[in-house]
Design a protein around this motif. Structure first.
Motif, PDB file in Angstrom:
ATOM      1  N   VAL A   1       0.867  -1.181   0.000  1.00 36.36           N
ATOM      2  CA  VAL A   1       0.000   0.000   0.000  1.00 36.36           C
ATOM      3  C   VAL A   1       0.900   1.226   0.000  1.00 36.36           C
ATOM      4  O   VAL A   1       1.679   1.426   0.940  1.00 36.36           O
ATOM      5  N   VAL A   2       0.817   2.047  -1.036  1.00 39.61           N
ATOM      6  CA  VAL A   2       1.710   3.195  -1.189  1.00 39.61           C
ATOM      7  C   VAL A   2       0.890   4.471  -1.327  1.00 39.61           C
ATOM      8  O   VAL A   2       0.011   4.572  -2.189  1.00 39.61           O
ATOM      9  N   CYS A   3       1.198   5.468  -0.488  1.00 35.89           N
ATOM     10  CA  CYS A   3       0.580   6.789  -0.553  1.00 35.89           C
ATOM     11  C   CYS A   3       1.603   7.775  -1.110  1.00 35.89           C
ATOM     12  O   CYS A   3       2.749   7.804  -0.638  1.00 35.89           O
ATOM     13  N   VAL A   4       1.200   8.589  -2.077  1.00 37.49           N
ATOM     14  CA  VAL A   4       2.145   9.509  -2.714  1.00 37.49           C
ATOM     15  C   VAL A   4       1.431  10.809  -3.062  1.00 37.49           C
ATOM     16  O   VAL A   4       0.255  10.816  -3.418  1.00 37.49           O
ATOM     17  N   GLY A   5       2.166  11.923  -2.959  1.00 35.63           N
ATOM     18  CA  GLY A   5       1.605  13.228  -3.249  1.00 35.63           C
ATOM     19  C   GLY A   5       2.015  13.754  -4.610  1.00 35.63           C
ATOM     20  O   GLY A   5       3.128  13.490  -5.089  1.00 35.63           O
ATOM     21  N   TYR A   6       1.116  14.528  -5.242  1.00 37.66           N
ATOM     22  CA  TYR A   6       1.385  15.087  -6.565  1.00 37.66           C
ATOM     23  C   TYR A   6       0.470  16.279  -6.801  1.00 37.66           C
ATOM     24  O   TYR A   6      -0.450  16.543  -6.019  1.00 37.66           O
ATOM     25  N   CYS A   7       0.713  17.012  -7.884  1.00 43.49           N
ATOM     26  CA  CYS A   7      -0.162  18.105  -8.301  1.00 43.49           C
ATOM     27  C   CYS A   7      -1.164  17.546  -9.299  1.00 43.49           C
ATOM     28  O   CYS A   7      -0.784  17.073 -10.372  1.00 43.49           O
ATOM     29  N   GLU A   8      -2.438  17.598  -8.947  1.00 41.91           N
ATOM     30  CA  GLU A   8      -3.493  16.991  -9.755  1.00 41.91           C
ATOM     31  C   GLU A   8      -4.139  18.024 -10.678  1.00 41.91           C
ATOM     32  O   GLU A   8      -4.502  19.126 -10.244  1.00 41.91           O
ATOM     33  N   ALA A   9      -4.299  17.648 -11.926  1.00 37.83           N
ATOM     34  CA  ALA A   9      -4.975  18.505 -12.895  1.00 37.83           C
ATOM     35  C   ALA A   9      -6.427  18.089 -13.039  1.00 37.83           C
ATOM     36  O   ALA A   9      -6.739  16.911 -13.157  1.00 37.83           O
ATOM     37  N   GLU A  10      -7.327  19.100 -13.006  1.00 36.23           N
ATOM     38  CA  GLU A  10      -8.734  18.866 -13.339  1.00 36.23           C
ATOM     39  C   GLU A  10      -9.230  20.095 -14.083  1.00 36.23           C
ATOM     40  O   GLU A  10      -9.554  21.111 -13.468  1.00 36.23           O
ATOM     41  N   GLY A  11      -9.295  19.994 -15.411  1.00 34.75           N
ATOM     42  CA  GLY A  11      -9.656  21.152 -16.214  1.00 34.75           C
ATOM     43  C   GLY A  11      -8.661  22.280 -16.006  1.00 34.75           C
ATOM     44  O   GLY A  11      -7.451  22.084 -16.106  1.00 34.75           O
ATOM     45  N   GLU A  12      -9.168  23.458 -15.681  1.00 36.53           N
ATOM     46  CA  GLU A  12      -8.309  24.611 -15.436  1.00 36.53           C
ATOM     47  C   GLU A  12      -7.779  24.642 -14.007  1.00 36.53           C
ATOM     48  O   GLU A  12      -6.889  25.444 -13.691  1.00 36.53           O
ATOM     49  N   ASP A  13      -8.308  23.810 -13.148  1.00 38.29           N
ATOM     50  CA  ASP A  13      -7.891  23.793 -11.743  1.00 38.29           C
ATOM     51  C   ASP A  13      -6.754  22.810 -11.506  1.00 38.29           C
ATOM     52  O   ASP A  13      -6.571  21.845 -12.246  1.00 38.29           O
ATOM     53  N   ARG A  14      -5.999  23.089 -10.462  1.00 37.00           N
ATOM     54  CA  ARG A  14      -4.982  22.154  -9.985  1.00 37.00           C
ATOM     55  C   ARG A  14      -5.141  22.023  -8.478  1.00 37.00           C
ATOM     56  O   ARG A  14      -5.535  22.968  -7.787  1.00 37.00           O
ATOM     57  N   TYR A  15      -4.822  20.839  -7.968  1.00 35.41           N
ATOM     58  CA  TYR A  15      -4.980  20.542  -6.547  1.00 35.41           C
ATOM     59  C   TYR A  15      -3.686  19.946  -6.006  1.00 35.41           C
ATOM     60  O   TYR A  15      -2.982  19.213  -6.707  1.00 35.41           O
ATOM     61  N   ASN A  16      -3.403  20.267  -4.749  1.00 32.99           N
ATOM     62  CA  ASN A  16      -2.342  19.568  -4.035  1.00 32.99           C
ATOM     63  C   ASN A  16      -2.970  18.271  -3.536  1.00 32.99           C
ATOM     64  O   ASN A  16      -3.785  18.285  -2.604  1.00 32.99           O
ATOM     65  N   SER A  17      -2.616  17.154  -4.143  1.00 32.40           N
ATOM     66  CA  SER A  17      -3.356  15.914  -3.948  1.00 32.40           C
ATOM     67  C   SER A  17      -2.466  14.767  -3.504  1.00 32.40           C
ATOM     68  O   SER A  17      -1.244  14.808  -3.630  1.00 32.40           O
ATOM     69  N   ALA A  18      -3.118  13.725  -3.001  1.00 32.14           N
ATOM     70  CA  ALA A  18      -2.456  12.471  -2.640  1.00 32.14           C
ATOM     71  C   ALA A  18      -3.313  11.328  -3.145  1.00 32.14           C
ATOM     72  O   ALA A  18      -4.543  11.424  -3.203  1.00 32.14           O
ATOM     73  N   VAL A  19      -2.652  10.245  -3.504  1.00 28.40           N
ATOM     74  CA  VAL A  19      -3.348   9.049  -3.942  1.00 28.40           C
ATOM     75  C   VAL A  19      -2.730   7.860  -3.226  1.00 28.40           C
ATOM     76  O   VAL A  19      -1.534   7.852  -2.929  1.00 28.40           O
ATOM     77  N   CYS A  20      -3.559   6.873  -2.920  1.00 24.83           N
ATOM     78  CA  CYS A  20      -3.096   5.648  -2.273  1.00 24.83           C
ATOM     79  C   CYS A  20      -3.359   4.497  -3.241  1.00 24.83           C
ATOM     80  O   CYS A  20      -4.493   4.328  -3.711  1.00 24.83           O
ATOM     81  N   VAL A  21      -2.321   3.720  -3.541  1.00 24.87           N
ATOM     82  CA  VAL A  21      -2.429   2.681  -4.566  1.00 24.87           C
ATOM     83  C   VAL A  21      -1.812   1.366  -4.100  1.00 24.87           C
ATOM     84  O   VAL A  21      -0.990   1.326  -3.186  1.00 24.87           O
ATOM     85  N   THR A  22      -2.229   0.305  -4.765  1.00 23.44           N
ATOM     86  CA  THR A  22      -1.499  -0.969  -4.807  1.00 23.44           C
ATOM     87  C   THR A  22      -1.408  -1.346  -6.279  1.00 23.44           C
ATOM     88  O   THR A  22      -1.879  -0.609  -7.153  1.00 23.44           O
ATOM     89  N   GLY A  23      -0.836  -2.515  -6.540  1.00 24.09           N
ATOM     90  CA  GLY A  23      -0.776  -2.978  -7.915  1.00 24.09           C
ATOM     91  C   GLY A  23      -2.128  -3.197  -8.534  1.00 24.09           C
ATOM     92  O   GLY A  23      -2.263  -3.237  -9.769  1.00 24.09           O
ATOM     93  N   ASP A  24      -3.161  -3.309  -7.713  1.00 20.91           N
ATOM     94  CA  ASP A  24      -4.525  -3.495  -8.222  1.00 20.91           C
ATOM     95  C   ASP A  24      -5.193  -2.191  -8.620  1.00 20.91           C
ATOM     96  O   ASP A  24      -6.287  -2.197  -9.185  1.00 20.91           O
ATOM     97  N   GLY A  25      -4.562  -1.051  -8.279  1.00 22.28           N
ATOM     98  CA  GLY A  25      -5.137   0.237  -8.656  1.00 22.28           C
ATOM     99  C   GLY A  25      -5.274   1.191  -7.490  1.00 22.28           C
ATOM    100  O   GLY A  25      -4.628   1.024  -6.440  1.00 22.28           O
ATOM    101  N   VAL A  26      -6.139   2.198  -7.664  1.00 22.55           N
ATOM    102  CA  VAL A  26      -6.313   3.266  -6.682  1.00 22.55           C
ATOM    103  C   VAL A  26      -7.235   2.805  -5.558  1.00 22.55           C
ATOM    104  O   VAL A  26      -8.332   2.296  -5.796  1.00 22.55           O
ATOM    105  N   LEU A  27      -6.782   3.007  -4.315  1.00 24.71           N
ATOM    106  CA  LEU A  27      -7.585   2.677  -3.134  1.00 24.71           C
ATOM    107  C   LEU A  27      -8.286   3.906  -2.575  1.00 24.71           C
ATOM    108  O   LEU A  27      -9.392   3.808  -2.041  1.00 24.71           O
ATOM    109  N   GLY A  28      -7.630   5.055  -2.642  1.00 22.22           N
ATOM    110  CA  GLY A  28      -8.208   6.275  -2.092  1.00 22.22           C
ATOM    111  C   GLY A  28      -7.496   7.505  -2.612  1.00 22.22           C
ATOM    112  O   GLY A  28      -6.358   7.424  -3.094  1.00 22.22           O
ATOM    113  N   ARG A  29      -8.183   8.641  -2.525  1.00 15.87           N
ATOM    114  CA  ARG A  29      -7.628   9.924  -2.967  1.00 15.87           C
ATOM    115  C   ARG A  29      -7.928  11.002  -1.923  1.00 15.87           C
ATOM    116  O   ARG A  29      -8.899  10.911  -1.184  1.00 15.87           O
TER     117      ARG A  29
END
Length: 277
Positions: A83-111
């Protein structure tokens, strides 16, 4: 008894996405060798944080990434069973967010999108608006980013939502207005540790706190990654240098033990809290 190892990272990340991915791959490999089931990487591990928090340059912001783009898919593939949590700058249209995502090899668990913004950050990022826990193979997890952990309501919302592990991803600098000659004496260094321990103890949860190290423009980051038990005790830490703090514990058993006599969540009196809404 179900023992797992939780790892929190202190490391430097800049604008170079390829270099960031290489560093993340190395950190995941080291955490795997240490037997970690959960790895919490810093805020802005992909693309770096702001170089100036008071007056961010709109032309020098971190690269904005698609939330399901190739960089995050690569990290999920690297994570595999972890289980890996990592931070990044997320793009959504014209907006950007200071975001984090939690993943495993199976995909996204949470945002999570950072909700609380220090002065100046709103120039670069739009705010998030919620705190939500989610299920993972290592237990129920919630995420906070940087300034979120200054507010008790943030971690409390995750605990009420059943979070057993709170991942705090940070790019937390030394004091901008009154930097101390030694990092250990810096006001923000003291507060960073204080918030980590208080948020764990008041909610009786396990907290994994990551942070950036090094410098970005005029910002000098604290490091001080750590894993904190549900009694507020620091189980492992990196101090100010880069590294990985790893602690082994039975999360459910430690939480049950902390709540055996005094159960903070169960003893709340929401009707008595003025201004709680």
């Amino acid at each position: 008894m179900t023992l797992i190892r939780i790892a929190a990272v202190a490391a430097h990340f800049g604008r170079d996405l390829d270099f960031g991915l290489q560093r993340i791959a190395t950190l995941i490999d080291h955490a795997r060798q240490a037997g970690a089931s959960v790895l919490v990487l810093p805020d802005a591990a992909l693309g770096g944080y702001l170089a100036d928090l008071r007056h961010p340059d709109p032309e020098a912001l971190p690269p904005a990434l698609e939330p399901d783009g190739p960089h995050l898919r690569k990290i999920a593939a690297m994570a595999a069973e972890m289980v890996v949590c990592v931070g990044y700058c997320e793009a959504e249209g014209e907006d950007r967010y200071n975001s984090a995502v939690c993943v495993t090899g199976d995909g996204v668990l949470g945002r999570h999108r950072k909700v609380h913004q220090p002065p100046g950050e709103s120039i670069a990022y739009a705010p998030g608006n919620e705190f939500t826990a989610f299920d993972t193979p290592a237990g129920r997890v919630g995420m906070l980013i940087d300034y979120d952990k200054t507010f008790p309501e943030s971690a409390r919302s995750l605990a009420v939502d059943g979070a057993e592990i709170v991942a705090c991803l940070s790019a937390w600098p030394t004091s901008i207005t009154n930097r101390a000659p030694r990092m250990a004496q810096d006001r923000q260094s003291r507060l960073f540790d204080l918030y980590d321990c208080a948020r764990a103890a008041e909610n009786q949860v396990v907290l994994a706190s990551s942070n950036q190290t090094g410098a970005m423009g005029g910002m000098r980051f604290l490091g001080q990654a750590k894993v904190v038990g549900p009694g507020g005790e620091i189980l492992a830490r990196t101090w100010s240098k880069a590294g990985i703090a790893v602690a082994e514990l039975d999360v459910a058993a430690e939480i049950d033990n902390a709540r055996r006599v005094l159960h903070h969540l169960g003893e709340r009196k929401p009707a008595s809290y003025r201004g709680a809404s």
